[in-house]
Design a protein around this motif. Structure first.
Motif, short mmCIF file in Angstrom:
data_model
loop_
_atom_site.label_atom_id
_atom_site.label_comp_id
_atom_site.label_asym_id
_atom_site.label_seq_id
_atom_site.Cartn_x
_atom_site.Cartn_y
_atom_site.Cartn_z
N LEU A 195 0.73 -1.83 -0.04
CA LEU A 195 -0.32 -0.20 -0.09
C LEU A 195 1.36 1.56 0.03
O LEU A 195 0.79 2.55 -0.24
CB LEU A 195 -1.00 0.17 1.23
N PHE A 253 2.13 1.70 -3.33
CA PHE A 253 1.48 2.34 -4.33
C PHE A 253 0.99 3.63 -3.96
O PHE A 253 1.63 4.50 -4.86
CB PHE A 253 0.16 0.89 -3.90
N VAL A 304 1.79 6.68 -6.28
CA VAL A 304 0.41 7.73 -7.13
C VAL A 304 0.61 9.09 -6.77
O VAL A 304 0.51 10.18 -7.91
CB VAL A 304 -0.79 7.06 -6.51
N VAL A 311 1.19 11.92 -9.10
CA VAL A 311 1.13 13.05 -8.97
C VAL A 311 1.51 14.55 -9.89
O VAL A 311 0.71 15.40 -9.97
CB VAL A 311 0.23 13.47 -7.60
N GLU A 321 1.40 17.56 -12.24
CA GLU A 321 1.56 18.51 -11.89
C GLU A 321 2.76 19.29 -12.43
O GLU A 321 2.23 20.85 -12.77
CB GLU A 321 1.18 18.82 -10.36
N ARG A 327 3.04 27.60 -22.94
CA ARG A 327 2.00 27.43 -23.78
C ARG A 327 1.29 29.45 -23.40
O ARG A 327 0.99 30.03 -24.77
CB ARG A 327 0.71 26.52 -23.50
N ARG A 360 1.02 37.09 -30.25
CA ARG A 360 0.07 38.06 -29.82
C ARG A 360 0.81 39.59 -29.95
O ARG A 360 0.23 40.20 -30.61
CB ARG A 360 -0.88 37.88 -28.59
N VAL A 410 -9.26 2.63 -0.92
CA VAL A 410 -8.50 3.48 -2.19
C VAL A 410 -7.73 3.88 -3.35
O VAL A 410 -7.52 4.96 -3.63
CB VAL A 410 -6.89 2.32 -1.68
N LEU A 464 -7.72 8.15 -6.02
CA LEU A 464 -7.39 8.00 -7.19
C LEU A 464 -8.03 8.75 -8.74
O LEU A 464 -7.55 9.25 -9.27
CB LEU A 464 -6.70 6.34 -7.07
N PHE A 509 -9.21 11.58 -9.21
CA PHE A 509 -8.96 12.45 -9.53
C PHE A 509 -7.71 12.20 -10.51
O PHE A 509 -7.71 13.27 -11.23
CB PHE A 509 -7.18 12.16 -8.68
N LEU A 566 -8.51 15.37 -13.15
CA LEU A 566 -7.01 16.29 -13.71
C LEU A 566 -7.66 15.69 -15.75
O LEU A 566 -7.76 16.38 -16.46
CB LEU A 566 -5.90 14.87 -14.20
N TRP A 610 -3.63 46.35 -38.96
CA TRP A 610 -4.08 45.61 -37.38
C TRP A 610 -3.50 45.64 -36.57
O TRP A 610 -2.60 45.69 -36.03
CB TRP A 610 -3.47 44.41 -38.69
N GLU A 624 -5.50 42.77 -33.30
CA GLU A 624 -6.11 41.87 -32.36
C GLU A 624 -6.07 42.83 -31.47
O GLU A 624 -5.24 42.92 -30.76
CB GLU A 624 -5.62 40.88 -32.01
N PHE A 678 -7.34 42.32 -26.85
CA PHE A 678 -7.37 41.26 -26.35
C PHE A 678 -7.29 41.76 -24.79
O PHE A 678 -6.81 43.28 -24.96
CB PHE A 678 -6.76 40.19 -26.37
#
Lengths: 195, 361
Positions: A25, A28, A32, A36, A40, A50, A58, B21, B25, B28, B32, B357, B359, B361
């Motif tokens: 456990l 595991f 996990v 995670v 993140e 991005r 822009r 358990v 998970l 989650f 996501l 020209w 844009e 924003f």
């Protein structure tokens, strides 16, 4: 006679299995949690890259905008790791107002892509950018690559700017593991004509 | 005690423990994934509406007739100033309900920035209420709009002898070629092309030729003739009383000349600037002109004539006949027309061009 409690073998076997289960456990959960955390960090890296590309795209695209109807030179400086664009956004005939001159430059010492507006000091925009992972390339109308630091006449020929940005975040896993790498590319067509 | 009663299994406990358990998970993971989908969808929606807004702006810019005035653009689709649709961009075939398909679409509006500048704003909309706005500043081009070397929107027939009409600009090869002959409809252009002899076809050189005949955006020639006629600098000349040779302006001192009375030139005429013949034009002698020649009706260059026009020749009227039977050439020269425009500013049409020209924003 009525037997009460567990025999020693029973206790030993159950303890063994309980320990085994606890270890499993733990492993595991650890895996996990690592996953995670990895997700993140990867998400953060992707988001940062991005957003940076989006904002850059822009701002580069509206370079040369002359709000008074008079086209401006679009690029004040252009090199592989630095670009400075200008626009007269409020049409007052100059580029001294907020966000009218924007500079993107790579800071090698901090391994950070910096952004500056006007004469304000540059602010970190994207961290964790190792050397050589922020690259600008310029092309003219004939798709000819314009290399090096561009002089004024060459800057006037620029029609397209390619942006390459690779963010390399350290892996949150304490064990040796590959870093988290996110790569973003964008090609910006300059919409405003050179004067 | 039955066998069932003796069972001491812990399946339920184990299942509940495993569920306890795994459920967080799984939750989650779902969270996501859902978040990623939202981010992806929003990013995609934003990119889509940006391109839709761009399409609207490009559509509007491409749809502005060359030679259109700034004021005309502001009057909306009905063409009347002061009506409710003022400020709506006047697309020639109406604003599309959706583009490229529902729920995407754009709306383009026009507003005045100052006396020389208009702002076109295109708002693109799409899925999930995404919106993007791009705007362009447009102004009249500094050079006048010249649709063709010879612009005759209402021409019915053309006869060409030893005469050449060229849309290739005289001032240099850098200037894009114009049609040699510009008319008001594709059908007229097609009919004229099919009726030309091989020799006549070879004499119409320029964009798309030979024969270089094309539909072009129209100009209100009658209004131009009237405006020139009302100009205070106009010199009115009766061809019957003209000496020969005669000079009607020079490139250094252009002149606005209007022919009155019988429009037949028999002697030797040279000139520069703007020559207006409201009642048609007949040349039996020689004519050498640099600038804009504006004729209101049939135009005939007789068999013994020699005509050289460097600039543009515009012929107004319905079912007009062009008979270029003499020698000479009509060669496009936008610099000469521009000189005429500088001499008489504010009269000739200018195309609307993109100045900036951005844009929002």
């Amino acid at each position: 006679m009525t037997r009460r409690g567990f025999s020693l073998p029973e206790v030993l076997v159950s303890t063994f299995f309980l320990t085994l289960f606890s270890v499993m456990l733990y492993q595991f959960n650890r895996a996990v949690l690592r996953s995670v955390r990895l997700q993140e960090v990867r998400g953060e890296a992707q988001e940062v890259a991005r957003i940076a590309i989006d904002v850059m795209t822009r701002e580069l695209r509206l370079s040369g905008y002359g709000g008074a109807g008079v086209p401006l030179p679009r690029l004040r400086a252009a090199g592989p790791e630095r670009v400075e664009v200008q626009a007269d956004l409020n049409g007052d005939g100059d580029t001294g107002d907020a966000n009218e001159i924007v500079t993107y430059a790579y800071d090698l010492e901090r391994e950070t892509l910096m952004r500056a507006t006007g004469t304000a000091p540059p602010q970190p925009m994207v961290e964790h950018v190792p050397e050589g992972n922020f690259l600008l390339r310029y092309r003219d109308d004939s798709n000819v690559l314009l290399e090096g630091e561009l002089d004024e006449a060459t800057r006037a020929r620029v029609r397209q700017i390619e942006i390459g940005l690779r963010v390399v975040y350290p892996n949150p896993d304490p064990a040796p593991a590959a870093p988290i790498v996110v790569t973003q590319h964008a090609t910006v067509e300059l919409r405003n004509a050179a004067p | 005690m039955s066998a069932r009663d003796r069972q001491r299994g812990s399946a339920l406990t184990a299942t509940l423990a495993a569920t306890a358990v795994l459920l967080p998970l799984a939750a989650f993971a779902v969270l996501l994934t859902r978040l990623d989908f939202y981010v992806h969808d929003n990013t995609r929606a934003q990119a889509e509406v940006f391109y839709v807004a761009e399409a609207g702006l490009e559509h509007a810019l491409a749809d502005i007739p060359r030679g259109e005035s700034l004021e005309q653009l502001l009057t909306g689709p009905d063409g009347y100033a002061g009506s409710a649709d003022d400020g709506v961009f006047p697309f020639r075939e109406g604003s599309p309900r959706s583009f490229p398909r529902a729920p995407f679409g754009y709306q383009v509006r026009v507003e005045r920035v100052n006396s020389q500048l208009l702002r076109l704003t295109s708002v693109g909309s799409g899925a999930r209420h995404a919106r993007a706005t791009v705007e362009a500043l447009v102004a009249a081009d500094s050079a006048p709009y010249v649709p063709a070397a010879l612009y005759a929107p209402g021409v019915r027939a053309i006869a060409i002898g030893d005469f050449q009409i060229s849309g290739f600009d005289r001032s240099g090869t850098d200037t894009p070629a114009l049609p040699a002959l510009g008319v008001d409809s594709a059908e007229t252009a097609s009919a004229l092309r099919s009726n030309l002899s091989a020799d006549a076809s070879s004499r119409l050189v320029g964009d798309g030729g030979p024969p270089s005949v094309a539909k072009v955006d129209s100009i209100g020639l009658l209004g131009l003739i009237q405006t020139f006629g009302a100009d205070g600098r106009v010199v009115r000349i009766d061809p019957a009383t003209l000496p020969s040779p005669v000079q009607l302006g020079t490139t250094d001192q252009p002149q606005l000349t209007i022919l009155v009375g019988d429009p037949t030139l028999t002697g030797s005429v040279q000139g520069a600037g703007v020559l207006v013949a409201p009642n048609g034009l007949v040349v039996e002698g020689s004519l050498a002109f640099e600038g804009l020649v504006l004729v209101g009706g049939d135009t005939t260059f007789g068999a013994s004539s020699e005509v050289h026009v460097d600039g543009a020749l515009w012929v107004d009227g319905v079912d007009v006949i062009l008979a270029f039977e003499g020698r000479g050439a009509m060669i496009s020269d936008r610099a000469a027309v521009r000189a005429a425009d500088l001499f008489l500013p504010g009269v000739l049409p200018h195309s609307i061009v993109l100045k900036a020209w951005r844009e929002l924003f």
